[in-house]
Scaffold this active site. Structure first.
Site, PDB file in Angstrom:
ATOM      1  N   GLY A  12       2.380  27.894   2.038  1.00 48.88           N
ATOM      2  CA  GLY A  12       1.483  27.415   0.984  1.00 48.88           C
ATOM      3  C   GLY A  12       1.773  28.108  -0.340  1.00 48.88           C
ATOM      4  CE  LYS A  16      -2.974  31.597  -5.813  1.00 52.26           C
ATOM      5  NZ  LYS A  16      -2.911  32.748  -4.933  1.00 52.26           N
ATOM      6  CB  SER A  57     -12.332  35.870  -8.404  1.00 52.73           C
ATOM      7  OG  SER A  57     -11.177  35.893  -7.612  1.00 52.73           O
TER       8      SER A  57
HETATM    9  P1  ATR Z   1      -1.208  24.684  -0.683  1.00 50.24           P
HETATM   10  O1  ATR Z   1      -0.048  24.387   0.227  1.00 50.24           O
HETATM   11  O2  ATR Z   1      -1.803  23.451  -1.267  1.00 50.24           O
HETATM   12  O3  ATR Z   1      -0.939  25.746  -1.652  1.00 50.24           O
HETATM   13  P2  ATR Z   1      -2.535  26.540   0.938  1.00 50.24           P
HETATM   14  O4  ATR Z   1      -3.944  26.584   1.410  1.00 50.24           O
HETATM   15  O5  ATR Z   1      -2.002  27.657   0.126  1.00 50.24           O
HETATM   16  O6  ATR Z   1      -2.372  25.164   0.231  1.00 50.24           O
HETATM   17  O7  ATR Z   1      -1.570  26.400   2.187  1.00 50.24           O
HETATM   18  C1  ATR Z   1      -2.026  25.946   3.321  1.00 50.24           C
HETATM   19  C2  ATR Z   1      -1.105  26.482   4.423  1.00 50.24           C
HETATM   20  O8  ATR Z   1      -1.851  26.455   5.623  1.00 50.24           O
HETATM   21  C3  ATR Z   1       0.119  25.611   4.629  1.00 50.24           C
HETATM   22  O9  ATR Z   1       1.163  26.396   5.139  1.00 50.24           O
HETATM   23  C4  ATR Z   1      -0.397  24.630   5.695  1.00 50.24           C
HETATM   24  O10 ATR Z   1       0.573  24.004   6.464  1.00 50.24           O
HETATM   25  P3  ATR Z   1       1.150  22.567   6.030  1.00 50.24           P
HETATM   26  O11 ATR Z   1       2.158  22.850   4.961  1.00 50.24           O
HETATM   27  O12 ATR Z   1       1.734  22.006   7.252  1.00 50.24           O
HETATM   28  O13 ATR Z   1      -0.026  21.774   5.524  1.00 50.24           O
HETATM   29  C5  ATR Z   1      -1.194  25.595   6.537  1.00 50.24           C
HETATM   30  N1  ATR Z   1      -2.187  24.919   7.385  1.00 50.24           N
HETATM   31  C6  ATR Z   1      -3.387  24.441   7.003  1.00 50.24           C
HETATM   32  N2  ATR Z   1      -4.043  23.906   8.077  1.00 50.24           N
HETATM   33  C7  ATR Z   1      -3.206  24.042   9.154  1.00 50.24           C
HETATM   34  C8  ATR Z   1      -3.288  23.713  10.538  1.00 50.24           C
HETATM   35  N3  ATR Z   1      -4.383  23.125  11.051  1.00 50.24           N
HETATM   36  N4  ATR Z   1      -2.253  24.017  11.338  1.00 50.24           N
HETATM   37  C9  ATR Z   1      -1.163  24.620  10.837  1.00 50.24           C
HETATM   38  N5  ATR Z   1      -1.004  24.966   9.536  1.00 50.24           N
HETATM   39  C10 ATR Z   1      -2.013  24.689   8.701  1.00 50.24           C
END
Ligand code: ATR
Length: 262
Positions: free
Chosen positions: A127, A65, A16
């Protein structure tokens, strides 16, 4: 000089500042845009700096967010509907929260040329950005949305906002869909790939919101399907944020794509 910030954690990867400072420079606007890694406990103070006019605008990224909303005075309709804010500024003496991810995704989808009317989408992840994607798909005429997330509770929260979406067990896929969108962070590490078998898919649109690299999710599908990475959505959400702050739409040209890609 006016100050702008993008806040999140982590924030190192954010492009950004590069984008907004390019525009400030291009239009001779005396402003500087920086990134700042913050904790949840910092949010209230940062918002008070917007009230005091020390900061003119803020972009919010993962994971704040939704959590930022309680510190704001008013929300745009899109921010209300998605419960997600990525752009903040003072409006009519109030701290105003808006969501430009939704329009950013919608515009990038139009750009693919893929017909979305009456189609079926499969969203992977639940997320902070996922509700924006759902709203944009609905606005784009998509008729059926399936969603799957590793943590089921998070996807159930989203279903409270969008009751028509259908939850799919993690690791599985719907029997039929036209568009699949990765909204997770899986793929940011080069070796990682979403563990869902898409080998039998043809002529579908594979869209990955990750913009910093070409993920395996896209690489492995390129020969038999349409693919789109997150860079256009990123540029369009920034363009609308800039317009909220400065009152006009900055130009997106070849030079800008080059800056973002390098
Ligand atoms: P936030 O949820 O804090 O906003 P984000 O980065 O926007 O963070 O969201 C992360 C997304 O990636 C989520 O859907 C997360 O799944 P979980 O809700 O189960 O944590 C997903 N994610 C991150 N690492 C993952 C992994 N190793 N396997 C599957 N899903 C993953």
């Amino acid at each position: 000089m006016k100050k702008y910030l993008v806040i999140g954690n982590p924030i190192e990867h954010s492009l950004s500042p590069k984008l907004h400072n390019y525009w400030f420079n291009l239009y001779n606007i005396d402003s500087l845009y920086k990134k700042k890694e913050v904790q949840e406990t910092d949010l209230e103070k940062i918002i008070s700096q917007v009230k005091e006019n020390k900061i003119s605008g803020i972009n919010v990224t993962v994971p704040f967010k939704k959590t930022i909303i309680k510190y704001l005075d008013t929300l745009s309709e899109v921010a209300k509907k998605t419960q997600s804010v990525n752009t903040i500024f003072m409006h009519k003496n109030k701290i105003y929260g808006h969501n430009t991810d939704c329009k950013g995704f919608e515009r990038s989808l139009i750009e693919t040329g893929f017909n979305t009317i009456g189609k079926t989408a499969f969203i992977i992840g639940a997320g902070g950005v996922t509700s924006s994607i759902i709203l944009a798909l609905e606005i784009s005429g998509v008729k059926k949305i399936y969603i799957s997330n590793r943590t089921k509770q998070k996807v159930e929260e989203i279903k409270k906002i969008f009751p028509k979406i259908e939850i799919i067990e993690w690791g599985k896929k719907p029997s039929q869909f036209d568009i699949v969108i990765n909204t997770t962070s899986v793929g940011l590490k080069e070796k990682d790939e979403i563990e869902i078998d898409f080998t039998d898919c043809n002529n579908k649109l594979f869209y990955d919101l990750i913009y910093s690299m070409k993920t395996k999710f896209l690489k492995n599908r390129e020969k038999t399907n349409y693919t789109k990475d997150g860079i256009a959505m990123f540029a369009y959400q920034a363009q609308e944020a800039f317009e909220c702050w400065e009152g006009f739409k900055p130009n997106i040209n070849e030079k800008l794509w080059e800056i973002l890609k390098n």
